[in-house]
Design an enzyme around this catalytic site. Structure first.
Site, PDB file in Angstrom:
ATOM      1  N   GLU A   1      -0.862  -9.200  -0.442  1.00 46.98           N
ATOM      2  CA  GLU A   1      -2.317  -9.313  -0.240  1.00 46.98           C
ATOM      3  C   GLU A   1      -3.028  -9.402  -1.589  1.00 46.98           C
ATOM      4  O   GLU A   1      -3.948 -10.198  -1.768  1.00 46.98           O
ATOM      5  CB  GLU A   1      -2.819  -8.119   0.585  1.00 46.98           C
ATOM      6  CG  GLU A   1      -2.289  -8.169   2.012  1.00 46.98           C
ATOM      7  CD  GLU A   1      -2.682  -6.955   2.848  1.00 46.98           C
ATOM      8  OE1 GLU A   1      -2.369  -5.828   2.438  1.00 46.98           O
ATOM      9  OE2 GLU A   1      -3.313  -7.140   3.899  1.00 46.98           O
TER      10      GLU A   1
ATOM     11  N   GLY B   1       0.518  -4.866   0.830  1.00 53.17           N
ATOM     12  CA  GLY B   1      -0.620  -4.893  -0.096  1.00 53.17           C
ATOM     13  C   GLY B   1      -0.315  -5.668  -1.377  1.00 53.17           C
ATOM     14  O   GLY B   1      -1.238  -6.170  -2.030  1.00 53.17           O
TER      15      GLY B   1
ATOM     16  N   GLU C   1       4.231  -5.039   7.348  1.00 55.78           N
ATOM     17  CA  GLU C   1       3.510  -3.958   8.029  1.00 55.78           C
ATOM     18  C   GLU C   1       4.012  -3.732   9.450  1.00 55.78           C
ATOM     19  O   GLU C   1       4.102  -2.613   9.939  1.00 55.78           O
ATOM     20  CB  GLU C   1       2.000  -4.247   8.051  1.00 55.78           C
ATOM     21  CG  GLU C   1       1.303  -4.074   6.708  1.00 55.78           C
ATOM     22  CD  GLU C   1       1.367  -5.291   5.799  1.00 55.78           C
ATOM     23  OE1 GLU C   1       2.127  -6.236   6.096  1.00 55.78           O
ATOM     24  OE2 GLU C   1       0.659  -5.298   4.777  1.00 55.78           O
TER      25      GLU C   1
ATOM     26  N   ALA D   1       0.876  -1.175   0.000  1.00 58.45           N
ATOM     27  CA  ALA D   1       0.000   0.000   0.000  1.00 58.45           C
ATOM     28  C   ALA D   1       0.911   1.222   0.000  1.00 58.45           C
ATOM     29  O   ALA D   1       2.069   1.148   0.432  1.00 58.45           O
ATOM     30  CB  ALA D   1      -0.885  -0.026   1.234  1.00 58.45           C
TER      31      ALA D   1
HETATM   32  N1  COA Z   1       4.594   3.061  -0.739  1.00 58.08           N
HETATM   33  C1  COA Z   1       4.970   4.229  -1.295  1.00 58.08           C
HETATM   34  N2  COA Z   1       6.132   4.359  -1.971  1.00 58.08           N
HETATM   35  C2  COA Z   1       6.920   3.274  -2.080  1.00 58.08           C
HETATM   36  C3  COA Z   1       6.572   2.030  -1.534  1.00 58.08           C
HETATM   37  C4  COA Z   1       5.348   1.949  -0.836  1.00 58.08           C
HETATM   38  N3  COA Z   1       4.896   0.809  -0.301  1.00 58.08           N
HETATM   39  N4  COA Z   1       7.549   1.131  -1.799  1.00 58.08           N
HETATM   40  C5  COA Z   1       8.483   1.813  -2.513  1.00 58.08           C
HETATM   41  N5  COA Z   1       8.098   3.092  -2.682  1.00 58.08           N
HETATM   42  C6  COA Z   1       8.797   4.164  -3.386  1.00 58.08           C
HETATM   43  C7  COA Z   1       9.980   4.693  -2.579  1.00 58.08           C
HETATM   44  O1  COA Z   1       9.560   5.632  -1.626  1.00 58.08           O
HETATM   45  C8  COA Z   1      10.815   5.284  -3.686  1.00 58.08           C
HETATM   46  O2  COA Z   1      10.247   6.516  -4.064  1.00 58.08           O
HETATM   47  P1  COA Z   1      11.162   7.848  -4.240  1.00 58.08           P
HETATM   48  O3  COA Z   1      12.143   7.469  -5.323  1.00 58.08           O
HETATM   49  O4  COA Z   1      10.200   8.906  -4.661  1.00 58.08           O
HETATM   50  O5  COA Z   1      11.825   8.075  -2.934  1.00 58.08           O
HETATM   51  C9  COA Z   1      10.620   4.328  -4.847  1.00 58.08           C
HETATM   52  O6  COA Z   1       9.393   3.651  -4.568  1.00 58.08           O
HETATM   53  C10 COA Z   1      11.704   3.288  -4.988  1.00 58.08           C
HETATM   54  O7  COA Z   1      11.807   2.592  -3.752  1.00 58.08           O
HETATM   55  P2  COA Z   1      13.206   2.437  -2.947  1.00 58.08           P
HETATM   56  O8  COA Z   1      12.872   2.205  -1.512  1.00 58.08           O
HETATM   57  O9  COA Z   1      14.129   3.555  -3.278  1.00 58.08           O
HETATM   58  O10 COA Z   1      13.761   1.081  -3.628  1.00 58.08           O
HETATM   59  P3  COA Z   1      14.791   0.061  -2.972  1.00 58.08           P
HETATM   60  O11 COA Z   1      15.224  -0.831  -4.081  1.00 58.08           O
HETATM   61  O12 COA Z   1      15.819   0.747  -2.186  1.00 58.08           O
HETATM   62  O13 COA Z   1      13.905  -0.809  -1.944  1.00 58.08           O
HETATM   63  C11 COA Z   1      11.948  -2.019  -1.209  1.00 58.08           C
HETATM   64  C12 COA Z   1      12.863  -1.621  -2.395  1.00 58.08           C
HETATM   65  C13 COA Z   1      10.755  -2.736  -1.769  1.00 58.08           C
HETATM   66  C14 COA Z   1      12.738  -2.939  -0.262  1.00 58.08           C
HETATM   67  C15 COA Z   1      11.527  -0.747  -0.440  1.00 58.08           C
HETATM   68  O14 COA Z   1      11.013   0.183  -1.376  1.00 58.08           O
HETATM   69  C16 COA Z   1      10.484  -0.966   0.606  1.00 58.08           C
HETATM   70  O15 COA Z   1      10.782  -1.485   1.670  1.00 58.08           O
HETATM   71  N6  COA Z   1       9.212  -0.571   0.331  1.00 58.08           N
HETATM   72  C17 COA Z   1       8.148  -0.629   1.283  1.00 58.08           C
HETATM   73  C18 COA Z   1       7.668  -2.023   1.483  1.00 58.08           C
HETATM   74  C19 COA Z   1       6.580  -2.083   2.543  1.00 58.08           C
HETATM   75  O16 COA Z   1       6.816  -1.864   3.707  1.00 58.08           O
HETATM   76  N7  COA Z   1       5.360  -2.381   2.101  1.00 58.08           N
HETATM   77  C20 COA Z   1       4.239  -2.513   2.965  1.00 58.08           C
HETATM   78  C21 COA Z   1       3.498  -1.265   3.069  1.00 58.08           C
HETATM   79  S1  COA Z   1       2.128  -1.473   4.206  1.00 58.08           S
END
Ligand code: COA
Length: 260
Positions: free
Chosen positions: A114, A111, A134, A66
């Site tokens: 999910e 999400g 989460e 999400a």
């Molecule tokens: N919501 C909003 N934005 C997200 C996102 C999310 N769930 N997951 C990634 N993004 C965005 C990042 O903020 C970043 O945006 P920006 O360039 O404007 O700063 C872009 O996507 C790229 O992500 P980044 O974190 O730089 O990539 P990474 O390769 O370093 O890491 C992940 C990849 C997937 C490990 C990391 O993005 C992450 O942990 N995301 C969240 C996962 C999460 O907790 N999901 C559950 C949400 S309830």
């Protein structure tokens, strides 16, 4: 120019719906949740569509969760609404009358997992990572993830993934029963389309019945579920395709199903 959150392409009888927010790793904001709901309504109604494949613009992410930016300052009431919006969409996917395959091409987190779990089948690239992180944000899953993982893989796996928040790789997800198949990333699309085309050749009304009895039966007691199966078994005999399938077997020929 703002890009639309979805790309939708028909490949013969297979509709491919791609979540397309690559700069946000395809995170699900409200607009994307609503667009997905509409896209699945359309796919359910489209007579020529037999199977749906759901994926994210790759290669890095299926859906990374999400949208955290959209969630960060929600009030408790708005958070509940956000959860209900996601849950309604995912329930729509789960109760689709045609098979939906999640093609998990990368991160399927929060999400994203999910969303994959409400699909009927999941095929993952060996490079994919799946999890419910989460808890690491001080949250709990809100789009049905705790409940679907519990039903899909059991209490131990659900608690492990939810409490630790650490993602698992595709091989472990396969072992836990979270995905149906794990394939080399380079073969993901070919394997998914092969599976989708195979499904597209099956009798649509029989598949619809199967999706229905499995969904309903998974949610009620065994005697009720068996009674429901018998009723649906009777109903499928009202279709031309049931006559065609059984006759074709006896006549030693391939059946031609007409969705009637
Ligand atoms: N919501 C909003 N934005 C997200 C996102 C999310 N769930 N997951 C990634 N993004 C965005 C990042 O903020 C970043 O945006 P920006 O360039 O404007 O700063 C872009 O996507 C790229 O992500 P980044 O974190 O730089 O990539 P990474 O390769 O370093 O890491 C992940 C990849 C997937 C490990 C990391 O993005 C992450 O942990 N995301 C969240 C996962 C999460 O907790 N999901 C559950 C949400 S309830």
């Amino acid at each position: 120019m703002t890009e639309p959150p979805l790309q939708i392409v028909d490949r013969g009888p297979v509709r491919v719906i791609t979540v397309h927010r690559p700069d946000k790793l395809n995170a699900l904001d409200r607009a994307t949740l609503s667009a997905l709901h509409r896209a699945f309504d359309d796919a359910a109604d489209a007579a020529d569509v037999r199977v749906v494949v759901l994926t994210g613009t790759g290669p890095k992410a299926f859906v990374a969760g999400a949208d955290i930016a959209e969630m960060s300052d929600l009030s408790p009431a708005d958070a509940r609404e956000f959860s209900l919006l996601g849950q309604r969409m995912m329930r729509r996917v789960e109760r689709m009358p045609k098979p939906v395959i999640a093609m998990v091409n990368g991160f399927a987190l929060g999400g994203g997992l999910e969303l994959a779990m409400c699909c009927h089948l999941r095929i993952a690239a060996d490079t994919a990572k799946l999890g419910l992180p989460e808890v690491t944000l001080g949250l709990i899953p809100g789009f049905g993830g705790s409940q679907r993982l519990l039903r899909l893989a059991g209490r131990a796996a659900a608690l492990e993934l939810c409490l630790l928040g650490a993602p698992v790789d595709a091989a472990r997800a396969l072992q836990l029963g979270i995905v149906n198949r794990a394939v080399p990333a380079a073969e993901l699309e070919t394997e998914t389309m092969r599976l989708a085309e195979r499904l597209a050749g099956q009798a649509p009304l029989a598949m619809r019945g199967i999706l229905d009895v499995v969904a309903v039966g998974g949610e009620c007691a065994i005697d009720e579920a068996l009674e429901y199966e018998s009723a649906q078994f009777g109903l499928v005999f009202s279709t031309e395709d049931a006559r065609e399938g059984t006759r074709a077997f006896l006549e030693r020929r391939k059946p031609v199903f007409r969705n009637r």
